[in-house]
Design an enzyme around this catalytic site. Structure first.
Site, PDB file in Angstrom:
ATOM      1  N   LYS A 116      27.325  41.144  20.603  1.00  0.00           N
ATOM      2  CA  LYS A 116      25.899  40.863  20.460  1.00  0.00           C
ATOM      3  C   LYS A 116      25.180  41.880  19.568  1.00  0.00           C
ATOM      4  CE  LYS A 116      25.583  38.866  25.109  1.00  0.00           C
ATOM      5  NZ  LYS A 116      25.601  37.408  24.978  1.00  0.00           N
ATOM      6  N   GLU A 200      17.192  45.191  25.368  1.00  0.00           N
ATOM      7  CA  GLU A 200      16.235  44.269  24.774  1.00  0.00           C
ATOM      8  C   GLU A 200      14.948  44.289  25.557  1.00  0.00           C
ATOM      9  OE1 GLU A 200      17.797  40.270  24.524  1.00  0.00           O
ATOM     10  OE2 GLU A 200      19.121  40.833  22.869  1.00  0.00           O
ATOM     11  N   HIS A 235      21.312  33.192  35.131  1.00  0.00           N
ATOM     12  CA  HIS A 235      21.502  33.180  33.680  1.00  0.00           C
ATOM     13  C   HIS A 235      22.503  32.124  33.227  1.00  0.00           C
ATOM     14  CE1 HIS A 235      19.086  36.734  33.463  1.00  0.00           C
ATOM     15  NE2 HIS A 235      19.937  37.449  34.176  1.00  0.00           N
ATOM     16  N   ARG A 297      31.397  27.720  18.905  1.00  0.00           N
ATOM     17  CA  ARG A 297      32.241  26.662  19.474  1.00  0.00           C
ATOM     18  C   ARG A 297      31.347  25.483  19.828  1.00  0.00           C
ATOM     19  NH1 ARG A 297      30.163  27.308  24.667  1.00  0.00           N
ATOM     20  NH2 ARG A 297      29.754  29.466  25.227  1.00  0.00           N
TER      21      ARG A 297
HETATM   22  P1  ADP Z   1      25.352  35.091  27.533  1.00  0.00           P
HETATM   23  O1  ADP Z   1      26.306  35.557  26.478  1.00  0.00           O
HETATM   24  O2  ADP Z   1      25.759  35.538  28.875  1.00  0.00           O
HETATM   25  O3  ADP Z   1      25.064  33.631  27.406  1.00  0.00           O
HETATM   26  P2  ADP Z   1      22.673  35.551  26.455  1.00  0.00           P
HETATM   27  O4  ADP Z   1      22.338  36.685  25.581  1.00  0.00           O
HETATM   28  O5  ADP Z   1      22.801  34.222  25.797  1.00  0.00           O
HETATM   29  O6  ADP Z   1      24.005  35.904  27.238  1.00  0.00           O
HETATM   30  O7  ADP Z   1      21.596  35.466  27.614  1.00  0.00           O
HETATM   31  C1  ADP Z   1      21.764  34.608  28.728  1.00  0.00           C
HETATM   32  C2  ADP Z   1      20.414  34.269  29.352  1.00  0.00           C
HETATM   33  O8  ADP Z   1      19.701  35.442  29.760  1.00  0.00           O
HETATM   34  C3  ADP Z   1      19.450  33.559  28.413  1.00  0.00           C
HETATM   35  O9  ADP Z   1      19.683  32.176  28.360  1.00  0.00           O
HETATM   36  C4  ADP Z   1      18.105  33.911  29.038  1.00  0.00           C
HETATM   37  O10 ADP Z   1      17.839  33.096  30.157  1.00  0.00           O
HETATM   38  C5  ADP Z   1      18.310  35.309  29.540  1.00  0.00           C
HETATM   39  N1  ADP Z   1      17.860  36.309  28.549  1.00  0.00           N
HETATM   40  C6  ADP Z   1      18.621  36.842  27.571  1.00  0.00           C
HETATM   41  N2  ADP Z   1      17.929  37.723  26.823  1.00  0.00           N
HETATM   42  C7  ADP Z   1      16.683  37.765  27.343  1.00  0.00           C
HETATM   43  C8  ADP Z   1      15.493  38.522  27.030  1.00  0.00           C
HETATM   44  N3  ADP Z   1      15.455  39.413  26.043  1.00  0.00           N
HETATM   45  N4  ADP Z   1      14.384  38.305  27.783  1.00  0.00           N
HETATM   46  C9  ADP Z   1      14.409  37.412  28.803  1.00  0.00           C
HETATM   47  N5  ADP Z   1      15.501  36.696  29.160  1.00  0.00           N
HETATM   48  C10 ADP Z   1      16.624  36.865  28.443  1.00  0.00           C
HETATM   49  P1  ADP Z   2      26.839  29.706  27.414  1.00  0.00           P
HETATM   50  O1  ADP Z   2      28.004  30.626  27.236  1.00  0.00           O
HETATM   51  O2  ADP Z   2      25.690  30.052  26.518  1.00  0.00           O
HETATM   52  O3  ADP Z   2      26.446  29.490  28.826  1.00  0.00           O
HETATM   53  P2  ADP Z   2      27.795  26.970  27.549  1.00  0.00           P
HETATM   54  O4  ADP Z   2      26.658  26.409  28.258  1.00  0.00           O
HETATM   55  O5  ADP Z   2      28.439  26.137  26.488  1.00  0.00           O
HETATM   56  O6  ADP Z   2      27.350  28.315  26.837  1.00  0.00           O
HETATM   57  O7  ADP Z   2      28.871  27.393  28.620  1.00  0.00           O
HETATM   58  C1  ADP Z   2      30.205  27.613  28.257  1.00  0.00           C
HETATM   59  C2  ADP Z   2      30.906  28.289  29.395  1.00  0.00           C
HETATM   60  O8  ADP Z   2      31.118  27.367  30.458  1.00  0.00           O
HETATM   61  C3  ADP Z   2      32.256  28.742  29.055  1.00  0.00           C
HETATM   62  O9  ADP Z   2      32.236  29.970  28.388  1.00  0.00           O
HETATM   63  C4  ADP Z   2      32.899  28.825  30.423  1.00  0.00           C
HETATM   64  O10 ADP Z   2      32.628  30.059  31.057  1.00  0.00           O
HETATM   65  C5  ADP Z   2      32.233  27.753  31.227  1.00  0.00           C
HETATM   66  N1  ADP Z   2      33.048  26.565  31.528  1.00  0.00           N
HETATM   67  C6  ADP Z   2      32.560  25.467  32.126  1.00  0.00           C
HETATM   68  N2  ADP Z   2      33.518  24.562  32.306  1.00  0.00           N
HETATM   69  C7  ADP Z   2      34.653  25.039  31.799  1.00  0.00           C
HETATM   70  C8  ADP Z   2      36.003  24.533  31.652  1.00  0.00           C
HETATM   71  N3  ADP Z   2      36.372  23.321  32.077  1.00  0.00           N
HETATM   72  N4  ADP Z   2      36.884  25.303  31.042  1.00  0.00           N
HETATM   73  C9  ADP Z   2      36.538  26.487  30.576  1.00  0.00           C
HETATM   74  N5  ADP Z   2      35.317  27.008  30.673  1.00  0.00           N
HETATM   75  C10 ADP Z   2      34.364  26.313  31.284  1.00  0.00           C
END
Ligand code: ADP
Ligand code: ADP
Ligand code: MG
Length: 629
Positions: A116, A200, A235, A297
């Protein structure tokens, strides 16, 4: 076009990819672990190859086994799905080196967006607005603390290698910072093998808005508009929709434009998602939306984009991977209508969202809506993988219409004895604030009490069960006891009360049959009468007929591991006095964290758990000696 495709995944996404491949005449190869030998994705593929034991790190996560499977079956290309190896740049490179087609972006793009901090640095340079904060060049606790103070609270500490909502801590005040930093680093080291963090600004009224992007190997990049994924628990996304409610053209142009710029900056090929966080305290504004991360992806929630654009994103992936240009140009793409997706999980919202495993003796997804699933009735939900069992996707000409259909679909879900979150999802989707488009990431946590249904059946459900019992063939179905002993006060004249004794869990009641048919669906299953109501399943038996679903648990003070998992934290010591509801330990199973709580006031008389330890199902973890009141 490629002619054969190995799918290095399982569950609904493997089935989803097979569906499109089949339509395009591409031969499909499934891979499977021991636990998945009879899984739906294996049954649906043209060919299948066994890749090892049930735990993912011994099968689905082992690159060499996937490559061996491709060689053995003559597959030409590999689609990684999401999760597992999908964002593993090293694996992507190995696939390419083996002269196979990788259905995904270049390894260099995956790498550039993998961490990140590096991704944010790159985006800054490309002119994409990023969430204000400190990228963690100096990782000393003092420096991180000073930066957090300078940013101003609340702040969010994030693992640079984080994903899946893990490795994040919100800090509300300077005094909490060091504790939160330590716990965040501990989780990051354990989950990602990298304890570096960034800081952040915690955005107020945060809304998660993301943009679907697509690139091809001819240098074209388009976006397919935005999705709103603000309904999250811990989250993690729960309900997603497209387009985003309250999105105006100026903000859409800004965010989608920034997404295309981000994709171009990493020379992106294939399907990707740029995630943004918006400060929605005054609605969506073009200058209050910032880049958060990129997922290199196909995303779980891609169906809502497919529904509003009329495109098949897996087809786009296969065409792009085959070297074809993008099927459409930006000007050819438009939004039509509204789409909503809810993630159906095998978990029990009435018991802390504990994952639920077992055989799907009854599995009916109601409605005529799109359901992307990886299971059928009779299939087994194993404890080894993610508990998501289906995605229910509803569409409509308007947001209102899509919501109505989603709620109706969720309320018709019939699953038993595995527990699901259908009723929880239905309540969230039916919430007046959700309907009004008043969404932000605090929606679920702030309303959790009203969204979690009661585990006890409502009155109408008892009545429905009673009616169904009376209407059914007692002698035939309820052989275990004389059916007429269950009937009390039975008289032959028409206006008499008809009573029937019923049991649900530990609760037995004598119910007067209702004159009007109550709402819901009832089905007999062996000696059990199942009632499905608003997404929940209730199992009734006649008293004395043995069985008796539900109940159980820690009533005697012994807490057993409900499934195989890993103890990630122990909050008590032997001899500690504990209060009812107090957290005893945290278990990680099926990618979810679950807290085991004290069933009553008492003392820890036995403790067989240490952090980091792997436990099998049924292991006695803690025993609580009840306090004498
Ligand atoms: P991950 O790799 O676990 O998906 P993200 O950086 O996408 O991590 O953050 C996951 C979630 O955390 C976001 O969808 C949001 O709900 C919350 N989040 C992330 N960054 C912030 C921020 N700076 N302020 C408020 N909420 C945040
Ligand atoms: P984010 O990482 O921002 O939450 P997605 O909503 O696309 O993005 O969630 C993807 C995540 O969902 C994967 O990284 C994994 O942890 C989880 N996941 C859900 N179902 C499966 C599955 N059948 N096989 C592998 N991973 C899965
Ligand atoms: Mg994310």
């Amino acid at each position: 076009m490629i002619r054969s495709l190995l799918i290095a995944n399982r569950g609904e996404i493997a089935c989803r990819i097979i569906r499109t491949a089949r339509r395009l005449g591409v031969r499909t190869v499934a891979v499977y672990s021991d636990a998945d030998a009879k899984a739906l994705h294996v049954r649906e593929a043209d060919d299948a190859f066994h890749i090892g034991p049930s735990p993912a790190r011994e099968s689905y996560l082992v690159g060499e086994k996937i490559l061996a499977a491709a060689r053995a079956t003559g597959a030409e290309a590999i689609h990684p799905g999401y999760g597992f190896l999908s964002e593993n740049a090293g694996f992507a490179q190995t696939v390419i080196d083996a002269r196979l087609v990788w259905v995904g972006p270049k390894p260099s793009s995956i790498r550039a967006m993998g961490l990140k901090d590096a991704a944010k640095k790159l985006m800054d340079a490309a002119g994409v607005p990023t969430t204000p904060g400190y990228l963690g060049e100096d990782q000393s606790p003092e420096r991180l603390h000073a930066e957090a103070d300078a940013i101003g609270y609340p702040v969010l500490i994030k693992a640079v290698a984080g994903g899946g909502g893990k490795g994040m801590r919100r800090v509300n005040a300077s005094a909490e910072f060091q504790d939160m930093l330590q716990s965040c680093k501990r989780e990051a080291a354990a989950s990602f093998g990298d304890d570096r963090v960034l800081i952040e600004k915690y955005i107020l009224r945060p809304r998660h808005i993301e943009v679907q992007v697509f690139g091809d190997s001819h240098g074209n990049v388009v976006h397919l508009f935005e999705r709103d994924c603000s309904l999250q628990r811990r989250h993690q996304k729960v309900i997603e929709e497209a387009p985003a409610p309250g999105m105006d053209e100026a903000t859409r142009a800004a965010v989608c434009g920034a997404a295309v710029k981000a994709a171009q900056a990493v020379d992106y090929v294939g399907a990707g998602t740029i995630e943004f966080i918006a400060d929605a305290s005054e609605g969506l504004k073009p200058d209050r939306i910032w880049f958060m991360e990129m997922n290199t992806r196909l995303q779980v929630e891609h169906p809502v984009t497919e529904e509003i654009t009329g495109q098949d994103l897996v087809e786009w992936q296969l065409r792009v991977a085959s070297g074809e240009p993008l099927p459409l140009r930006q000007d050819d793409l438009a939004i039509r209508g509204w789409a909503m997706e809810a993630r159906l999980y095998a978990e029990d919202p009435t018991h802390e969202f504990l994952p639920s495993t077992g055989r799907l003796d009854h599995f009916v997804l109601g409605g005529r809506m799109r359901a992307d699933t990886g299971v059928e009735e009779g299939d087994q939900i194993s404890p080894y993988y993610d508990p998501m069992i289906a995605k229910l996707i509803a569409t409509g000409g308007s947001r209102e219409e899509a919501i109505d259909r989603l709620v109706a679909t969720l309320e018709q879900v019939e699953v038993w004895p595995v527990k699901t979150n259908a009723a929880f999802l239905a309540r969230a989707a039916a919430d007046p604030d959700f309907r009004a488009g008043e969404v932000d990431t605090a929606f679920i946590p702030s309303k959790i009490d009203s969204l979690v249904p009661d585990s006890a059946p409502p009155e109408g459900v008892w009545a429905l069960a009673a009616n169904a019992m009376l209407a059914s063939d007692f002698g035939g179905r309820f052989e275990t006891l004389d059916p007429w002993t269950a009937l009390q006060g039975f008289r032959a004249n028409a206006d008499a009360d008809l009573r029937v004794s019923l049991r649900h869990g530990h609760d037995t009641r004598s119910i007067v049959a209702a004159e009007q048919e109550p709402e819901g669906v009832a089905t007999a299953h062996g000696d059990t009468m199942l009632v499905f109501s608003e997404g929940q399943a209730f199992a009734f038996t006649l008293p004395g007929s043995g069985g008796g679903a539900g109940g159980g648990g820690a009533s005697d003070g012994t807490l057993l591991s409900p499934m195989p998992g890993r103890v990630i934290a122990v909050d008590v010591r032997q001899g500690d006095r504990v209060a009812k509801g107090q957290k005893l330990l945290t278990l990680e199973a099926m990618k979810m964290e679950h807290s085991l709580l004290a069933p009553f006031n008492g003392q820890v008389s036995e403790l067989n758990a240490t952090a980091g330890e792997q436990v099998t199902e049924g292991t006695l973890l803690v025993r609580i000696e009840k306090a004498e009141d």
